[in-house]
Design a protein around this motif. Structure first.
Motif, PDB file in Angstrom:
ATOM      1  N   ASP A 131     -12.008  95.602 -97.279  1.00  0.00           N
ATOM      2  CA  ASP A 131     -10.956  96.114 -98.086  1.00  0.00           C
ATOM      3  C   ASP A 131     -10.387  94.992 -99.276  1.00  0.00           C
ATOM      4  O   ASP A 131     -10.228  95.676-100.401  1.00  0.00           O
ATOM      5  N   LYS A 132     -10.061  94.101 -98.903  1.00  0.00           N
ATOM      6  CA  LYS A 132      -9.671  93.072-100.101  1.00  0.00           C
ATOM      7  C   LYS A 132     -10.686  92.730-101.030  1.00  0.00           C
ATOM      8  O   LYS A 132     -10.386  92.712-102.226  1.00  0.00           O
ATOM      9  N   ALA A 133     -12.122  92.776-100.458  1.00  0.00           N
ATOM     10  CA  ALA A 133     -12.991  92.409-101.658  1.00  0.00           C
ATOM     11  C   ALA A 133     -13.349  93.698-102.429  1.00  0.00           C
ATOM     12  O   ALA A 133     -13.505  93.304-103.524  1.00  0.00           O
ATOM     13  N   LEU A 134     -13.177  94.723-101.712  1.00  0.00           N
ATOM     14  CA  LEU A 134     -13.278  95.897-102.563  1.00  0.00           C
ATOM     15  C   LEU A 134     -12.215  96.235-103.608  1.00  0.00           C
ATOM     16  O   LEU A 134     -12.430  96.590-104.590  1.00  0.00           O
ATOM     17  N   ARG A 135     -11.057  95.860-103.273  1.00  0.00           N
ATOM     18  CA  ARG A 135      -9.674  95.902-104.137  1.00  0.00           C
ATOM     19  C   ARG A 135      -9.524  94.785-105.060  1.00  0.00           C
ATOM     20  O   ARG A 135      -8.953  94.630-105.957  1.00  0.00           O
ATOM     21  N   SER A 136     -10.696  93.649-104.988  1.00  0.00           N
ATOM     22  CA  SER A 136     -10.534  92.561-105.858  1.00  0.00           C
ATOM     23  C   SER A 136     -10.796  93.128-107.124  1.00  0.00           C
ATOM     24  O   SER A 136     -11.521  93.954-107.626  1.00  0.00           O
ATOM     25  N   ALA A 137     -10.064  92.465-108.108  1.00  0.00           N
ATOM     26  CA  ALA A 137     -10.250  92.734-109.618  1.00  0.00           C
ATOM     27  C   ALA A 137     -11.415  91.978-110.318  1.00  0.00           C
ATOM     28  O   ALA A 137     -11.257  92.181-111.374  1.00  0.00           O
ATOM     29  N   SER A 138     -12.427  91.465-109.767  1.00  0.00           N
ATOM     30  CA  SER A 138     -13.052  90.941-110.193  1.00  0.00           C
ATOM     31  C   SER A 138     -14.085  91.690-110.899  1.00  0.00           C
ATOM     32  O   SER A 138     -14.666  93.014-110.171  1.00  0.00           O
ATOM     33  N   PRO A 139     -14.666  91.404-111.935  1.00  0.00           N
ATOM     34  CA  PRO A 139     -15.546  92.604-112.699  1.00  0.00           C
ATOM     35  C   PRO A 139     -16.900  92.648-112.046  1.00  0.00           C
ATOM     36  O   PRO A 139     -17.446  91.557-111.294  1.00  0.00           O
ATOM     37  N   ALA A 140     -17.574  93.844-112.191  1.00  0.00           N
ATOM     38  CA  ALA A 140     -18.925  94.024-111.350  1.00  0.00           C
ATOM     39  C   ALA A 140     -19.912  92.912-112.023  1.00  0.00           C
ATOM     40  O   ALA A 140     -20.027  92.542-112.882  1.00  0.00           O
ATOM     41  N   GLY A 141     -20.553  92.142-110.901  1.00  0.00           N
ATOM     42  CA  GLY A 141     -21.568  91.263-110.958  1.00  0.00           C
ATOM     43  C   GLY A 141     -21.182  89.719-110.936  1.00  0.00           C
ATOM     44  O   GLY A 141     -21.890  89.038-111.043  1.00  0.00           O
ATOM     45  N   THR A 142     -19.748  89.641-110.935  1.00  0.00           N
ATOM     46  CA  THR A 142     -19.256  88.297-110.527  1.00  0.00           C
ATOM     47  C   THR A 142     -19.298  87.622-109.157  1.00  0.00           C
ATOM     48  O   THR A 142     -19.468  86.571-108.677  1.00  0.00           O
ATOM     49  N   ASP A 143     -18.805  88.851-108.292  1.00  0.00           N
ATOM     50  CA  ASP A 143     -18.854  88.544-106.831  1.00  0.00           C
ATOM     51  C   ASP A 143     -19.764  89.442-106.027  1.00  0.00           C
ATOM     52  O   ASP A 143     -19.486  90.708-105.905  1.00  0.00           O
ATOM     53  N   PRO A 144     -20.779  88.696-105.517  1.00  0.00           N
ATOM     54  CA  PRO A 144     -21.887  89.702-104.958  1.00  0.00           C
ATOM     55  C   PRO A 144     -21.268  90.266-103.717  1.00  0.00           C
ATOM     56  O   PRO A 144     -21.624  91.512-103.681  1.00  0.00           O
ATOM     57  N   PHE A 145     -20.343  89.755-102.928  1.00  0.00           N
ATOM     58  CA  PHE A 145     -19.835  90.596-101.727  1.00  0.00           C
ATOM     59  C   PHE A 145     -19.075  91.702-102.113  1.00  0.00           C
ATOM     60  O   PHE A 145     -19.142  92.748-101.741  1.00  0.00           O
TER      61      PHE A 145
END
Length: 192
Positions: A131-145
């Motif tokens: 859930d934390k990874a899903l809510r992260s504000a990282s743009p698509a493509g920067t965090d594979p998880f």
């Protein structure tokens, strides 16, 4: 006079990506130290037999979990509307992999993945991390998880049988369009 481009700084790494190599190194050093300690206490041949036994049990767990997942998939394909209970195969496969990895700490972690009370704890931790990874504000493509978690969430939108129902949003508040009545113009189906 030519103008030099200013160098761009790479995107900062997440805290987990900075700490993960250190954690893996500490884990490996602790595993080797524990293997040496147990080897000096029980003998090298006994430790070798324990490691081989762990690998065999781990392989057996992975095989059993694979068969269980395959039978659940076959049952789901026969009756797509039935609600299948979770098989828990991912935890069992992870436990099998940890048993195959040489070392006693990985074996201990594998045992915690197999017993129901600690398995529920691991599952809760995994959901919280996801859930934390899903809510992260990282743009698509920067965090594979995070990208994988977003994809999994998008796949949940589809029906269990894999069919997508196309539809059209109808605004009920708009009502008929004046004297000519409802809008009956042809609209091609949405494709994409």
């Amino acid at each position: 006079m030519t103008q030099q481009a200013t160098p761009t700084r790479p995107a900062p790494r997440s805290r987990l990506r900075r700490v993960l190599p250190l954690l893996i190194t500490a884990w490996l050093v602790l595993e080797i130290w524990l293997l040496v300690q147990v080897g000096s206490w029980l003998g090298g041949f006994t430790v070798l037999l324990l490691l081989i036994g762990g690998a065999l049990v781990g392989g057996s767990l992975i095989k059993r979990a694979g068969l269980k997942a395959f039978s659940a998939a076959v049952e789901q394909s026969k009756n797509p509307q039935s609600e299948q209970p979770q098989t828990g195969t991912s935890m069992t496969v992870l436990a099998g992999v940890l048993l195959i990895v040489p070392g006693f700490l990985s074996d201990l972690a594998a045992l915690t993945l197999l017993f129901p009370p600690t398995r529920a704890l691991w599952r809760a931790v995994g959901r919280r991390v996801a859930d934390k990874a899903l809510r992260s504000a990282s743009p698509a493509g920067t965090d594979p998880f995070a990208d994988a978690m977003r994809l999994q969430e998008q796949l949940r939108i589809h029906r269990p049988d894999g069919k997508v129902i196309q539809g059209e949003v109808v605004d009920q508040d708009s009502g008929p369009r004046g004297p000519q009545g409802p809008d009956t113009t042809y609209r091609p189906p949405i494709s994409g």
